[in-house]
Each structure stands twice: as C-alpha cells, then as structure tokens.
Design an enzyme around this catalytic site. Sequence first.
Site, PDB file in Angstrom:
ATOM      1  N   TYR A 146     -28.634  45.002-114.907  1.00  0.00           N
ATOM      2  CA  TYR A 146     -30.055  44.901-114.604  1.00  0.00           C
ATOM      3  C   TYR A 146     -30.755  43.920-115.539  1.00  0.00           C
ATOM      4  CZ  TYR A 146     -30.122  48.923-111.396  1.00  0.00           C
ATOM      5  OH  TYR A 146     -29.934  49.775-110.343  1.00  0.00           O
TER       6      TYR A 146
ATOM      7  N   TYR B  94     -31.941  38.443-117.525  1.00  0.00           N
ATOM      8  CA  TYR B  94     -33.149  38.216-118.316  1.00  0.00           C
ATOM      9  C   TYR B  94     -32.796  37.783-119.732  1.00  0.00           C
ATOM     10  CZ  TYR B  94     -35.387  40.533-114.412  1.00  0.00           C
ATOM     11  OH  TYR B  94     -35.822  40.866-113.149  1.00  0.00           O
TER      12      TYR B  94
END
Length: 259
Positions: free
Chosen positions: A155, A159
Amino acid sequence: KKSNRRAELMTRVRGFDALAQENNHAGLFVTLTCPSRFHRFKTLNNGSLAVGNKKYDPKLTPASGQKYLAQLWARIRAKLHREGIRVYGFRVSEPQHDGTPHWHMLLFCERCHAHSVAQALRKYSLQDTPDEAGAQEHRCLIKEIDWSKGTAAGYIAKYVSKNIDGYRVDKDLHGNDTFETSARVQAWASTWGIRQFQQVGGPPVGPWRELRRVADMPEGVPDYLAQAHRAVNKLAVIEGRDNASVAWDSYCRAQGGVF
C-alpha cells in the site's frame, strides 16, 4: 544514498507488516489533507485543469500545511493515548499539485481498537471547516488493509519510492517520469523544511543503525542484544525468519515488542 534510504524504510515497513499479521492486528491506510485555505489552486475535470482557489490564504505556505497536519496528528495521538490505544506504522508527506502537503499513513493497531482509531482520525480531521465543499469526501480517507489481497507494505511502497528516487514507478499520475518527479519532491521538501517520512510508534531506529556498524558482539552480552545484532546485521545469513538478516520484526522483538 537514496537507494539505501529507500531500502531501510521498506525493510522497516515490511517488518511492521510481518508483526501485524503475526499478532492479528488491523492495518489502516490513511490519507489526510489540509482545508481549502491552504491550497493555492483547485482542480477541475478530474484533475486535468487547475484554477485559482478563492479561499486560499496567501500567508499560508507548504510549511504551514505541514505544521497544520503535524498538530492535527498530535491531537489525534493524544486522544488515542487517553484511551490507552497504541498505534505503530509510518507516515509519508508529499506535495499535491500546488505544493500543499498531504499525508499518507500506514497505521497498525490491535484489531479491537481499529474502529476507535478510525473514529478519532475522522473526528479531528473534520473539526476545522467541516462544511466546506469536499471536506467530508477528501479531508480524511481511510481504507482497512485486506492481507488476502496483498501485503500492507504494498500500500505504501509506491509512495516511499516516488518520493525518494522513483524506483520501479515509471510514471506519476500526470504521465511524468518519476525520476524527475522525485527530484522535484526532494527540492520541495528541502525548500520548505518538510520531513518526508516518519515512523509512528515501535522501537527507535537509532540503535538499529548503530548496531549495523558493529561487526561482532563480545561474548556474554545479554540475549536480547545478541538477537538485535543478528536482526540488523546485513552480513548474517542464518536460516529461519527469526534470525534472518536485516529483519525489522526480529529487531522489534529484541527491543521488547512493537509496543
């Protein structure tokens, strides 16, 4: 080196991920954004068009936005602390299209506390101008992690990567090369004094880094120190996950556990 920074962060994320699954903890992927007055521009047509934001306060900078989010998170953590709820994980600060920071957070907690954590996040995120357009939909987004569909590390991996060196992320949302985008993000963070990554909870990383500088432990050291050294030692090749090389989960156990 950027690659070393990324590798250490992902090692720590994967370690927390392993501990969360081992202990049947809940995982939450959270996105927090600033109120409208922090945004110089707003987007239309699904993000393809940027126009001036009439609500923007010109005194506010990206540093102001980071300070707002940090204070928001401090209030949330104080609320959880009062209720005896502990969380651990990571947060990533990255710029939106106009340079305003927003946070992506990967948080783990005991499963019985997941609802309370989500409630606190949403309650405090919406105390400021809750009725402005888009606040209810965008101010605080929470997604519970389903490990049957992949690891929690998955997840947050993109990022981490796109905010350091763009490793294995070819293009950003606008089709730009992420190696160029990541360089711009680094410049943004440096310009405004923004800390891009921060660990939430768990044992400190300082001893981990220092132990990696130690080639061998002297005889007779306590078991927990020997275990921690095995967990961080990049040269160690020992069978079994508990003694695996560079295993953040083993390091956390040696430090007394994730809490």
